[in-house]
Design an enzyme around this catalytic site. Structure first.
Site, PDB file in Angstrom:
ATOM      1  N   SER A  87     -22.736  22.379  11.254  1.00 34.20           N
ATOM      2  CA  SER A  87     -23.786  21.345  10.867  1.00 34.20           C
ATOM      3  C   SER A  87     -23.705  21.062   9.245  1.00 34.20           C
ATOM      4  CB  SER A  87     -25.124  21.638  11.470  1.00 34.20           C
ATOM      5  OG  SER A  87     -25.563  22.669  11.004  1.00 34.20           O
ATOM      6  N   HIS A  88     -23.812  22.437   8.721  1.00 33.95           N
ATOM      7  CA  HIS A  88     -23.508  22.382   7.195  1.00 33.95           C
ATOM      8  C   HIS A  88     -22.516  23.129   6.795  1.00 33.95           C
ATOM      9  CE1 HIS A  88     -27.569  21.894   8.482  1.00 33.95           C
ATOM     10  NE2 HIS A  88     -28.036  21.672   7.143  1.00 33.95           N
ATOM     11  N   ASN A  89     -21.622  22.586   5.471  1.00 34.20           N
ATOM     12  CA  ASN A  89     -20.535  23.268   4.798  1.00 34.20           C
ATOM     13  C   ASN A  89     -20.590  23.061   3.340  1.00 34.20           C
ATOM     14  OD1 ASN A  89     -18.224  24.595   4.507  1.00 34.20           O
ATOM     15  ND2 ASN A  89     -17.067  23.111   5.696  1.00 34.20           N
TER      16      ASN A  89
ATOM     17  N   PHE B   9     -20.766  28.185   5.779  1.00 31.94           N
ATOM     18  CA  PHE B   9     -21.089  26.828   6.782  1.00 31.94           C
ATOM     19  C   PHE B   9     -21.971  27.668   7.997  1.00 31.94           C
ATOM     20  CE2 PHE B   9     -16.629  28.717   7.959  1.00 31.94           C
ATOM     21  CZ  PHE B   9     -16.758  28.940   9.334  1.00 31.94           C
ATOM     22  N   THR B  10     -22.719  26.780   8.668  1.00 32.10           N
ATOM     23  CA  THR B  10     -23.412  27.227   9.827  1.00 32.10           C
ATOM     24  C   THR B  10     -22.705  26.535  10.967  1.00 32.10           C
ATOM     25  OG1 THR B  10     -24.905  25.385   9.699  1.00 32.10           O
ATOM     26  CG2 THR B  10     -25.621  27.406   8.659  1.00 32.10           C
TER      27      THR B  10
END
Length: 334
Positions: free
Chosen positions: A89-91, A102-103
């Site tokens: 979702s996040h990077n 990242f997540t």
């Protein structure tokens, strides 16, 4: 007026039939005015999304923050591979030798464990090294940018007492719908109501169930941080010394500029166990908060990791077929 509306919809979006009318009544303006302002702020890329925020763990997903060490010449290709996983979702690129952060989350129906998925990504991206940093203890997660400038420096972090509930097919159905951005109209939930042929009363009953159980953390707006003026956002990692980790986490979480606060594992090559996400309009603002936190927790060392590039930032989509498609494709690659 705009700043007040942006703050309100981040903090406590009204879960009522006509939420924008409710916001208008609190501010002494019409529903149409509120709708017009929010539509304009979405067009201006100030508001990213207004939707439910769910607790990944409560839905059976396994998740972690991950840091990869990627050769500079290979970053574009590597991040493209990482971003292709639907659970990412996040990077971000951050200022450290572990430069790609990242997540990632994998569903309970995944054919691969979280650790195996990360290992696979490391191989596909030719990562030189990586660390897996799952949450050991969550002290706070509440992205709420102070657009008004009126917030106090500290706040009481409420501890939610979860109530066990039995999830029905309707709960899962509404989870799938509520994870997506709402329409900015007088009755934004009407489409869901009519789609599933339920009443507003039943709809809000399910919402309350999801909140009480902790499955839904909140329903709120997420802003584009930089467009909202918050240009100095740092993930600050802390190597703790004498302070008890639980106490240190609670002290750090009390600062309103801290949106995320977690305890994560340490490694031989990574001594930092406390993670805080701090939002500031300037690097001076952010450093001021860091200094105040450090006075209270007396860390052995700390390191602000600023993001230099954002490669991906989306809401995780739950219970889709995307993960299975990714696994079927990427598991065939050498």
């Amino acid at each position: 007026m705009i700043d007040e509306i942006l703050y309100m919809i981040q903090k406590d979006f009204p879960m009522v039939k006509k939420p924008f009318e409710s916001i208008g009544k609190n501010l002494g303006v019409s529903e149409d005015k509120v709708i017009s302002i929010i539509r304009e702020q979405k067009e201006n890329k100030m508001i990213r999304q207004i939707s439910a925020i769910f607790d990944t763990k409560s839905l059976g997903y396994k998740s972690s923050l991950v840091a990869f060490k990627i050769d500079e010449a290979n970053i574009e290709e590597a991040t493209s591979i990482i971003n292709a996983h639907p659970g990412v979702s996040h990077n971000y690129e951050r200022n450290h030798s572990f430069n790609i952060w990242f997540t990632i989350a994998v569903s309970p129906s995944s054919n691969m464990r979280l650790e195996d998925t990360v290992k696979r990504l490391a191989k596909l991206t030719n990562a030189e090294d990586y660390i897996l940093l799952p949450t050991l203890k969550m002290f706070k997660i509440a992205v709420k940018l102070d657009t008004t400038g009126k917030e106090k420096k500290k706040e009481v972090v409420k501890k939610h007492e979860k109530v066990d509930i039995e999830l029905t097919p309707l709960h899962f159905t509404l989870i799938k719908d509520l994870q997506y951005d709402i329409s900015i109209v007088s009755e934004p939930f009407k489409e869901i109501i009519e789609k599933h042929n339920i009443t507003y009363e039943k709809f809000f009953e399910v919402i309350n169930d999801l909140k009480k159980s902790g499955i839904m953390r909140r329903f709120s707006a997420i802003l584009y941080h930089r467009n909202a003026g918050f240009n100095a956002n740092a993930m600050v990692v802390w190597e703790l010394k004498d302070k008890d980790p639980m106490e240190a986490g609670e002290l750090a979480a009390a600062f309103t500029a801290v949106s995320h606060c977690y305890l994560r594992p340490r490694y031989r090559n990574w001594p930092y166990s406390l993670f805080t996400m701090i939002h500031g309009k300037t690097s001076e603002d952010t450093q001021s908060v860091i200094d105040e936190i450090n006075k209270e927790i007396n860390a052995k060392s700390y390191m602000p990791l600023y993001s230099s590039r954002e490669f991906k930032k989306v809401r995780l989509e739950y219970f889709t077929n995307s993960e299975k498609e990714w696994e079927n494709f990427y598991c065939r690659l050498n």
